[in-house]
Design a protein around this motif. Structure first.
Motif, mmCIF file in Angstrom:
data_model
loop_
_atom_site.group_PDB
_atom_site.id
_atom_site.type_symbol
_atom_site.label_atom_id
_atom_site.label_comp_id
_atom_site.label_asym_id
_atom_site.label_seq_id
_atom_site.Cartn_x
_atom_site.Cartn_y
_atom_site.Cartn_z
ATOM 1 N N ASP A 63 0.819 -0.836 -0.517
ATOM 2 C CA ASP A 63 0.104 0.230 0.495
ATOM 3 C C ASP A 63 0.872 1.280 -0.069
ATOM 4 O OD1 ASP A 63 -2.123 -1.032 0.087
ATOM 5 O OD2 ASP A 63 -2.735 -1.736 2.218
ATOM 6 N N PHE A 64 2.480 1.195 0.657
ATOM 7 C CA PHE A 64 2.947 2.206 0.736
ATOM 8 C C PHE A 64 4.224 1.908 1.386
ATOM 9 C CE2 PHE A 64 0.366 2.621 4.671
ATOM 10 C CZ PHE A 64 0.926 2.554 5.746
ATOM 11 N N HIS B 276 -9.001 -4.761 -6.365
ATOM 12 C CA HIS B 276 -7.576 -5.478 -5.775
ATOM 13 C C HIS B 276 -6.842 -3.875 -6.341
ATOM 14 C CE1 HIS B 276 -8.808 -9.654 -5.166
ATOM 15 N NE2 HIS B 276 -9.795 -9.309 -5.866
ATOM 16 N N PRO B 277 -6.181 -3.503 -5.979
ATOM 17 C CA PRO B 277 -5.597 -2.105 -5.844
ATOM 18 C C PRO B 277 -4.099 -2.292 -7.098
ATOM 19 C CG PRO B 277 -4.441 -2.909 -3.810
ATOM 20 C CD PRO B 277 -5.818 -3.653 -4.467
ATOM 21 N N ARG B 278 -4.068 -3.770 -7.259
ATOM 22 C CA ARG B 278 -2.350 -3.835 -7.821
ATOM 23 C C ARG B 278 -2.807 -4.894 -8.835
ATOM 24 N NH1 ARG B 278 -1.113 -2.827 -1.872
ATOM 25 N NH2 ARG B 278 -0.791 -4.598 -1.916
ATOM 26 N N ALA B 279 -3.741 -5.392 -8.909
ATOM 27 C CA ALA B 279 -4.133 -6.324 -10.235
ATOM 28 C C ALA B 279 -5.297 -6.371 -10.714
ATOM 29 C CB ALA B 279 -4.244 -7.956 -9.037
ATOM 30 N N THR B 280 -5.108 -6.693 -12.160
ATOM 31 C CA THR B 280 -6.214 -7.472 -13.253
ATOM 32 C C THR B 280 -6.618 -8.883 -12.467
ATOM 33 O OG1 THR B 280 -6.447 -5.916 -14.630
ATOM 34 C CG2 THR B 280 -7.463 -7.762 -15.282
ATOM 35 N N GLU B 281 -8.356 -9.446 -12.269
ATOM 36 C CA GLU B 281 -8.598 -10.340 -11.927
ATOM 37 C C GLU B 281 -9.147 -11.361 -13.171
ATOM 38 O OE1 GLU B 281 -11.742 -12.435 -8.493
ATOM 39 O OE2 GLU B 281 -11.433 -10.967 -8.698
ATOM 40 N N ILE B 282 -9.302 -12.449 -13.580
ATOM 41 C CA ILE B 282 -10.437 -13.233 -14.946
ATOM 42 C C ILE B 282 -10.657 -14.646 -13.525
ATOM 43 C CG2 ILE B 282 -8.424 -14.495 -15.535
ATOM 44 C CD1 ILE B 282 -9.447 -14.219 -17.608
ATOM 45 N N LEU B 283 -12.123 -14.612 -13.697
ATOM 46 C CA LEU B 283 -12.486 -15.620 -12.969
ATOM 47 C C LEU B 283 -13.306 -16.288 -13.517
ATOM 48 C CD1 LEU B 283 -13.503 -15.263 -9.664
ATOM 49 C CD2 LEU B 283 -16.028 -15.021 -10.897
ATOM 50 N N VAL B 284 -13.496 -17.727 -13.352
ATOM 51 C CA VAL B 284 -13.843 -18.476 -14.193
ATOM 52 C C VAL B 284 -14.423 -19.228 -12.692
ATOM 53 C CG1 VAL B 284 -12.021 -20.658 -14.079
ATOM 54 C CG2 VAL B 284 -14.089 -21.124 -15.504
ATOM 55 N N ASN C 218 19.068 0.716 10.443
ATOM 56 C CA ASN C 218 17.852 -0.762 11.498
ATOM 57 C C ASN C 218 16.533 -0.805 11.655
ATOM 58 O OD1 ASN C 218 20.666 -0.716 11.335
ATOM 59 N ND2 ASN C 218 21.413 0.738 13.301
ATOM 60 N N ASN C 219 15.663 0.095 10.855
ATOM 61 C CA ASN C 219 14.348 0.412 10.742
ATOM 62 C C ASN C 219 13.895 0.024 9.227
ATOM 63 O OD1 ASN C 219 14.405 1.102 13.356
ATOM 64 N ND2 ASN C 219 14.806 3.338 12.960
ATOM 65 N N ALA C 220 14.659 -0.402 8.869
ATOM 66 C CA ALA C 220 14.113 -0.151 7.245
ATOM 67 C C ALA C 220 14.327 -1.901 7.300
ATOM 68 C CB ALA C 220 14.910 0.373 6.291
ATOM 69 N N VAL C 221 13.298 -1.964 5.664
ATOM 70 C CA VAL C 221 12.442 -3.633 5.363
ATOM 71 C C VAL C 221 12.676 -3.709 4.185
ATOM 72 C CG1 VAL C 221 11.244 -4.012 8.081
ATOM 73 C CG2 VAL C 221 10.364 -2.734 5.115
ATOM 74 N N PHE C 222 13.170 -4.959 3.711
ATOM 75 C CA PHE C 222 12.733 -5.156 2.095
ATOM 76 C C PHE C 222 11.299 -5.154 1.123
ATOM 77 C CE2 PHE C 222 13.059 -6.902 -2.446
ATOM 78 C CZ PHE C 222 14.453 -7.092 -2.644
ATOM 79 N N VAL C 223 11.650 -3.809 0.614
ATOM 80 C CA VAL C 223 10.384 -3.804 -0.039
ATOM 81 C C VAL C 223 9.969 -3.981 -1.434
ATOM 82 C CG1 VAL C 223 10.029 -1.687 1.179
ATOM 83 C CG2 VAL C 223 11.145 -1.554 -0.895
ATOM 84 N N ASN C 224 8.412 -4.261 -2.331
ATOM 85 C CA ASN C 224 8.178 -4.605 -3.168
ATOM 86 C C ASN C 224 8.658 -5.651 -3.729
ATOM 87 O OD1 ASN C 224 6.714 -2.616 -3.985
ATOM 88 N ND2 ASN C 224 7.776 -2.421 -6.230
#
Length: 223
Positions: A30-31, A113-121, A39-45
């Motif tokens: 999300d952000f 879904h903020p980060r994806a297109t969805e295809i439904l069957v 030391n307060n950082a985390v791996f992103v994306n």
């Protein structure tokens, strides 16, 4: 003359390649707040990658996706996810899946879904599905789906599925992100922590504050 034209073309291609390679990847969260202290950082994306030499078949495997999910939600549906959290091998591959089980008349409520297109069957049952376009049109695209039918929900748009049959229904969704995210509209608006000011919601939905207070008092359960 020919050599100079070739040089121009080569330079253009190099600059083009550099520009393309410099673009940011699509967001998988999300952000991302900048950390002043490493030391307060985390791996992103994405997630840290395992040494390929240590990878095993189980990293790309998820068992029992064929088993029905237990429906506890008051809306009458259950979502079983198959994303990078369940299948580590999906990391960086940009795809995931979900199984949705619907009780008779069950609903997978309006969400995005903020980060994806969805295809439904649809595997079993009959579903009434739809999505709404962005402002100002807010046009509803809707369809009744039967076993074997497929429908697409474009990235970021609000969509839903409702079981309009008298028997349970099942659908499989494929999503164009390893971590598509989900925002269930009612949960986000009326079940946020801390609550959104009821004056804001009363004006936004053009209803009495008592209606907003009632909705905020409900138990908003994730699917």
């Amino acid at each position: 003359m020919k050599n100079s034209k070739c040089c121009v073309v080569v330079v253009f291609l190099v600059l083009f390649c550099l520009c393309v390679s410099a673009t940011d990847p699509g967001s998988l969260q999300d952000f991302c707040v900048a950390a002043k202290n490493p030391n307060n950082a985390v791996f992103v994306n994405g997630l840290f990658c395992k040494d390929p030499k240590l990878a095993v078949a189980e990293d790309f495997y998820l068992a029992d996706f064929n088993k029905p999910g237990v429906i506890k939600s008051p809306v009458g549906s259950n979502v079983t996810q198959a994303n990078v959290a369940q299948i580590p091998g999906l990391n960086t591959l940009g795809i995931s899946m979900a199984r949705i089980d619907y009780a008779p008349m069950g609903l997978n409520p309006p969400h995005t879904h903020p980060r994806a297109t969805e295809i439904l069957v649809v595997l079993e049952g009959t579903l009434h599905v739809g999505f709404v376009t962005s402002n100002p049109e807010n046009k509803l695209f809707t369809k009744v789906l039967y076993k074997g039918d497929v429908f697409v929900f474009p990235v970021g748009l609000i969509h839903f599925q409702a079981n309009v049959g008298k028997t349970p229904a099942v659908a499989i969704a494929a999503l164009s992100s390893q971590n598509p995210g989900v925002i269930t509209i009612a949960n986000a608006v009326f079940g946020s922590k801390a609550p959104i000011n009821d004056d804001v919601l009363a004006k936004a939905f053009q209803v009495d504050k008592k209606v907003v207070d009632y909705l905020q008092s409900q138990f908003w359960m994730e699917n």
